[in-house]
Design a protein around this motif. Structure first.
Motif, PDB file in Angstrom:
ATOM      1  N   GLU A  53      12.165   0.322   3.609  1.00  0.00           N
ATOM      2  CA  GLU A  53      13.454   1.048   3.695  1.00  0.00           C
ATOM      3  C   GLU A  53      13.860   0.963   2.352  1.00  0.00           C
ATOM      4  N   GLN A  54      14.100  -0.227   1.761  1.00  0.00           N
ATOM      5  CA  GLN A  54      14.941  -0.512   0.595  1.00  0.00           C
ATOM      6  C   GLN A  54      14.107  -0.138  -0.813  1.00  0.00           C
ATOM      7  N   PHE A  55      12.623  -0.223  -0.733  1.00  0.00           N
ATOM      8  CA  PHE A  55      11.693  -0.008  -1.738  1.00  0.00           C
ATOM      9  C   PHE A  55      10.860   1.113  -1.434  1.00  0.00           C
ATOM     10  N   PRO A  56      11.261   2.513  -1.076  1.00  0.00           N
ATOM     11  CA  PRO A  56      10.363   3.553  -0.871  1.00  0.00           C
ATOM     12  C   PRO A  56       9.399   4.050  -2.035  1.00  0.00           C
ATOM     13  N   ASP A  57       9.672   3.725  -3.131  1.00  0.00           N
ATOM     14  CA  ASP A  57       8.620   3.988  -4.188  1.00  0.00           C
ATOM     15  C   ASP A  57       7.720   3.014  -4.366  1.00  0.00           C
ATOM     16  N   ALA A  58       7.918   1.943  -3.795  1.00  0.00           N
ATOM     17  CA  ALA A  58       7.133   0.707  -4.087  1.00  0.00           C
ATOM     18  C   ALA A  58       5.846   0.658  -3.086  1.00  0.00           C
ATOM     19  N   SER A  59       4.530   0.555  -3.702  1.00  0.00           N
ATOM     20  CA  SER A  59       3.586   0.700  -3.067  1.00  0.00           C
ATOM     21  C   SER A  59       3.423  -0.792  -2.005  1.00  0.00           C
ATOM     22  N   VAL A  60       2.400  -0.795  -1.013  1.00  0.00           N
ATOM     23  CA  VAL A  60       1.951  -1.920  -0.573  1.00  0.00           C
ATOM     24  C   VAL A  60       0.774  -2.686  -1.391  1.00  0.00           C
ATOM     25  N   ILE A  61       1.185  -3.484  -1.835  1.00  0.00           N
ATOM     26  CA  ILE A  61      -0.047  -4.066  -2.890  1.00  0.00           C
ATOM     27  C   ILE A  61      -0.917  -5.005  -1.785  1.00  0.00           C
ATOM     28  N   PRO A  62      -2.078  -5.402  -2.231  1.00  0.00           N
ATOM     29  CA  PRO A  62      -3.235  -6.166  -1.315  1.00  0.00           C
ATOM     30  C   PRO A  62      -2.719  -7.458  -0.999  1.00  0.00           C
ATOM     31  N   LYS A  63      -1.641  -8.209  -1.760  1.00  0.00           N
ATOM     32  CA  LYS A  63      -1.208  -9.333  -0.864  1.00  0.00           C
ATOM     33  C   LYS A  63      -0.273  -9.017   0.214  1.00  0.00           C
ATOM     34  N   VAL A  64       0.700  -8.019  -0.005  1.00  0.00           N
ATOM     35  CA  VAL A  64       1.556  -7.828   0.932  1.00  0.00           C
ATOM     36  C   VAL A  64       0.678  -7.104   2.461  1.00  0.00           C
ATOM     37  N   HIS A  65      -0.244  -6.433   1.924  1.00  0.00           N
ATOM     38  CA  HIS A  65      -1.169  -5.842   3.121  1.00  0.00           C
ATOM     39  C   HIS A  65      -1.891  -7.278   3.807  1.00  0.00           C
ATOM     40  N   MET A  66      -2.302  -8.203   3.077  1.00  0.00           N
ATOM     41  CA  MET A  66      -2.712  -9.561   3.733  1.00  0.00           C
ATOM     42  C   MET A  66      -1.835 -10.052   4.756  1.00  0.00           C
ATOM     43  N   LEU A  67      -0.396 -10.222   4.260  1.00  0.00           N
ATOM     44  CA  LEU A  67       0.480 -10.800   4.794  1.00  0.00           C
ATOM     45  C   LEU A  67       0.776 -10.035   6.135  1.00  0.00           C
ATOM     46  N   GLU A  68       0.999  -8.661   6.156  1.00  0.00           N
ATOM     47  CA  GLU A  68       1.207  -7.858   7.362  1.00  0.00           C
ATOM     48  C   GLU A  68       0.184  -7.727   8.238  1.00  0.00           C
ATOM     49  N   THR A  69      -0.959  -7.781   7.922  1.00  0.00           N
ATOM     50  CA  THR A  69      -2.140  -7.337   8.686  1.00  0.00           C
ATOM     51  C   THR A  69      -3.170  -8.598   9.337  1.00  0.00           C
ATOM     52  N   HIS A  70      -3.296  -9.385   8.398  1.00  0.00           N
ATOM     53  CA  HIS A  70      -4.430 -10.492   8.395  1.00  0.00           C
ATOM     54  C   HIS A  70      -3.834 -11.982   8.947  1.00  0.00           C
ATOM     55  N   VAL A  71      -2.689 -12.323   8.318  1.00  0.00           N
ATOM     56  CA  VAL A  71      -1.924 -13.579   8.543  1.00  0.00           C
ATOM     57  C   VAL A  71      -1.928 -14.136   9.936  1.00  0.00           C
ATOM     58  N   VAL A  72      -1.283 -13.263  10.842  1.00  0.00           N
ATOM     59  CA  VAL A  72      -0.917 -13.773  12.214  1.00  0.00           C
ATOM     60  C   VAL A  72      -2.252 -13.911  12.984  1.00  0.00           C
TER      61      VAL A  72
END
Length: 288
Positions: free
Chosen positions: A234-253
């Motif tokens: 929401e706050q960073f609409p122009d910022a991409s989801v870098i691989p480390k963010v993807h790992m956190l969102e998709t794989h950690v849990v």
């Protein structure tokens, strides 16, 4: 994927550095606004608007380069495996893909160099009062980025303590109070980054635990990650989801649900601490 522990330390390092880069970019834009004010220029005029666009373009290009380099690293790892097991057909396909991505990186590097040159045309980034305030805050908890290539951090520098990120955000707030014309913008940046660092801290303190983790904690972590990602998008609409963010969102849990221990126990932190131990021995042995 479930047999490989997500790299908790590097996830934290990557996301912290990502948020800091975004904060530094916004501070640099404020510095340009200050310069425009001092030069009695209309900060809504073409020069200022174009400059903001140049900063955004340089950041987007850098993100693309980082993602492509991550792909290159992964392909090199796969190529080593296929060389070992003699999979010639797959090896050729991987090498072709690697060559294609490397060509893309070279092109992006050229574009980024041009775009980045425009962002330093008015004055050097580190000379602006808001960016300087960030470096002073970093120095307050013993982080000196300039000692490292590209201004990045190392694992020992990710002091993700709430009081340290508060100090970082307060530096923007304080610098803004000396410049009434852009004080409201500085306050908005202060509020936004105070929230995003706090939301990420909620995630980090759970997934990086060095011991077993309960179902309740895993569920809480899932909620924290969802909240952090919603705010980030929401706050960073122009910022991409870098691989480390993807790992956190998709794989950690998913990994925690499978193994029930924090990444601090099974991840790379132990090896990193042993590495630091050997470095201390090496340093002390020089005196002998």
């Amino acid at each position: 994927m479930m047999l490989i522990c997500p790299p908790g330390l590097h996830i934290t390092l990557g996301i912290f550095y990502r948020l800091f880069q975004l904060l530094e970019d916004e501070c640099h834009v404020l510095d340009v606004a200050v310069r425009d004010e001092e030069d009695s220029c209309d900060k809504g005029g073409p020069s200022y608007s174009n400059y903001v666009g140049d900063v955004t373009r340089a950041r987007i290009l850098k993100d693309e380069i980082d993602r492509a380099n991550e792909q290159i690293d992964q392909l090199n790892d796969l190529i080593a495996i296929f060389v070992l097991f003699g999979e010639d057909e797959e090896l050729q396909a991987l090498r072709s893909e690697l060559e294609e991505i490397a060509t893309k990186v070279n092109k992006l590097d050229t574009e980024w160099t041009k775009a980045n040159a425009l962002t330093t045309k008015l004055f050097k980034r580190e000379d602006g009062p808001f960016v300087k305030a960030l470096d002073i805050a970093l120095d307050g908890f013993n982080v000196r980025r300039q000692a490292y290539y590209g201004g990045t951090f190392v694992g020992n520098h990710v002091h993700l303590k709430p009081e340290n990120t508060v100090t970082l955000c307060n530096a923007v707030f304080t610098a803004g109070h000396y410049r009434p014309a852009i004080m409201q913008r500085a306050e908005r940046i202060h509020r936004k980054y105070s929230v995003v660092f706090a939301l990420f801290h909620n995630c980090d303190e759970l997934y990086n635990k060095p011991y077993s983790i309960t179902d309740k904690e895993i569920a809480l972590l899932g909620t924290h990650i969802s909240t952090f990602m919603s705010f980030y998008r929401e706050q960073f609409p122009d910022a991409s989801v870098i691989p480390k963010v993807h790992m956190l969102e998709t794989h950690v849990v998913d990994w925690l649900n499978e193994w029930r221990v924090g990444l601090g126990l099974m991840g790379e932190q132990g090896a990193e601490s042993i590495h630091a131990y050997f470095n201390n021995i090496k340093a002390s042995s020089r005196m002998v």
